[in-house]
Scaffold this active site. Structure first.
Site, PDB file in Angstrom:
ATOM      1  N   ASP A  32      33.762  42.650  40.698  1.00 58.43           N
ATOM      2  CA  ASP A  32      34.575  42.308  41.528  1.00 58.43           C
ATOM      3  C   ASP A  32      35.467  43.236  42.110  1.00 58.43           C
ATOM      4  OD1 ASP A  32      33.979  39.681  40.491  1.00 58.43           O
ATOM      5  OD2 ASP A  32      35.597  39.751  38.828  1.00 58.43           O
ATOM      6  N   GLU A 239      33.829  31.452  46.789  1.00 58.61           N
ATOM      7  CA  GLU A 239      35.065  32.232  45.907  1.00 58.61           C
ATOM      8  C   GLU A 239      35.009  33.812  46.547  1.00 58.61           C
ATOM      9  OE1 GLU A 239      33.988  32.275  41.754  1.00 58.61           O
ATOM     10  OE2 GLU A 239      32.157  33.484  42.307  1.00 58.61           O
TER      11      GLU A 239
END
Ligand code: FUB
Length: 340
Positions: A32, A239
C-alpha cells in the site's frame, strides 16, 4: 487460500522472470505505498506486512499489521532506506489492531501521518499522528479524526494549499455498512443496477488533524454520464483511493478489489464527479492491489505492490515502483506488471 495468481498458465517463476520491477526493500514486507516528495526526497509510507498468525477470513483478519516504517529514496531508481518504526499500534490510545494502508501530508514544516486501525469495538477509524520530520517518529492524537470511518486514507494537497482527505474500502474496510455517514451493519454492498458505493472526501482544516466539513460520497460516472453500477465490478470503486492532478484535471485512481485492477477516473473538481477513464495496472500476484501516483523531477511514477517475494502469500507483499506513461490526450497507458 494463499496463492492468488489469477494469471492462468503462468507459474510464479515465470511471473518473477517477467516482472517489470523489483521490491524496493526485501528485509521486511511492505504494501500500500503512498509516495510523496518532501524536502527533495521521495518518502514512501507503506503498510508493514507481517504474519500475525490471525486466521484468514473474508474481512481481511489475516492483515494483522502493527506498525509503520517509512522508506526514503533519493531517486525512483535509487536505493530505498528504511527509516525505522514511525508509529506503533501500542502507542495509539484509541487503536486496537490492524494498522492498514496509511498516507502522509505536510503543512508549515510539520508532517502528518493518516492511518486506519480498528478501535476496541472492531470498527475501522482513521487516525492522525504528527512529526517534525517526514520519517517521524509520529505522535498520535488521542482520538481518531471525528467524522471518519473505514480505511485507506489518502491526502491530496491542491495548488492553493488546501488539503483533502479521501478514504474508503469495501468488505474488510467496512464501507458497505455506511450510508450518509451513518453506520448500520445491516447495510451491505449494493448489487445489480443500483449505484456503486463511492469513496469519501472531506477538506481538512488548517490544523490538519480535523475535517473542516462533513464527508461527501464521490460519484464515478460511466461514458454515458450515469453513475457506475454496483454490479460493474471491473470498474466500480472498491478501496485504495488516490488523487493527483495532471494538466489541470483531477485524477481519482483506485482498486476494483475482487477484479484486482487499478483504475482511474477524471474530473474537474477534487470532489468529483469523476468519469471512468481506464485501467492503470493489470492484476498483480496477491489478492490486493493498491498504489500511489507521484511526480519526481518532472516524471510520473506508479508505486504499487505484489506478493511475488513471499511466493504469493497475499498478506505478505512488497512495494515496487515503475514509470507511468501519460499519453498526449491525458490518458494513462495501461501497465502489465509482468511484461507483454
Ligand atoms: O493492507 C491492508 C489492506 O489491503 C489495505 O488497506 C487495502 O487497500 C488492501 O491493500
Amino acid at each position: 487460500h494463499e496463492l492468488h495468481l489469477r494469471r492462468q498458465g503462468n507459474s510464479l517463476d515465470h511471473l518473477a522472470a517477467h516482472a517489470i520491477s523489483q521490491p524496493l526493500v526485501t528485509h521486511i514486507y511492505t504494501a500500500d505505498p503512498s509516495a510523496h516528495v518532501f524536502e527533495g526526497h521521495l518518502y514512501i509510507y507503506p503498510s508493514h506486512d507481517i504474519d500475525s498468525g490471525a486466521p484468514f477470513d473474508d474481512e481481511g483478519g489475516h492483515f494483522g499489521m502493527e506498525d509503520y516504517h517509512v522508506l526514503r529514496m533519493d531517486t525512483p531508481q535509487g536505493e530505498a532506506i528504511d527509516c525505522g518504526v514511525a508509529l506503533h499500534v501500542r502507542d495509539v490510545p484509541w487503536a486496537a489492531q490492524q494498522m492498514w494502508a496509511p498516507d502522509a501530508a505536510s503543512r508549515d514544516g510539520r508532517y502528518y501521518l493518516y492511518f486506519p486501525a480498528k478501535d476496541g469495538q472492531g470498527r475501522f477509524r482513521i487516525g492522525v499522528a504528527v512529526a517534525d520530520r517526514p520519517e517521524g517518529p509520529f505522535a498520535p492524537e488521542a482520538e481518531p479524526i471525528e467524522g471518519t470511518y473505514s480505511i485507506d486514507p489518502a491526502v491530496y494537497e491542491d495548488d492553493d494549499g488546501t488539503h483533502y482527505l479521501y478514504f474508503g474500502g469495501i468488505w474488510g474496510g467496512q464501507l458497505q455498512h455506511y450510508r450518509d455517514n451513518h453506520y448500520d451493519p445491516a447495510h451491505q454492498e449494493p448489487a445489480g443496477d443500483a449505484p456503486a458505493l463511492g469513496p469519501r472526501v472531506a477538506r481538512l482544516d488548517a490544523g490538519m488533524t480535523r475535517l473542516a466539513e462533513p464527508t461527501r460520497e464521490i460519484i464515478i460516472l460511466d461514458e454515458h454520464g450515469q453513475p457506475l453500477r454496483a454490479d460493474d465490478h471491473e470498474r466500480r470503486f472498491f478501496e485504495g483511493p488516490w488523487l493527483h492532478k495532471y494538466q489541470g484535471r483531477y485524477y481519482l485512481s483506485y482498486s476494483t478489489g475482487d477484479t484486482h485492477l487499478l483504475c482511474y477516473a477524471i474530473g474537474d473538481s477534487p470532489y468529483g464527479p469523476f468519469t471512468y477513464a481506464g485501467v492503470i495496472l493489470k492484476p498483480v500476484v496477491g489478492w490486493t492491489t493498491h498504489h500511489s501516483i507521484c511526480a519526481f523531477e518532472g516524471r510520473w511514477y506508479l508505486f504499487y505492490h505484489d506478493a511475488l517475494l513471499s511466493g504469493g502469500v497475499t498478506h505478505l507483499r512488497s512495494v515496487k515502483c515503475t514509470p507511468l506513461h501519460m499519453e498526449a490526450d491525458g490518458s494513462i497507458r495501461t501497465i502489465d506488471p509482468y511484461g507483454s
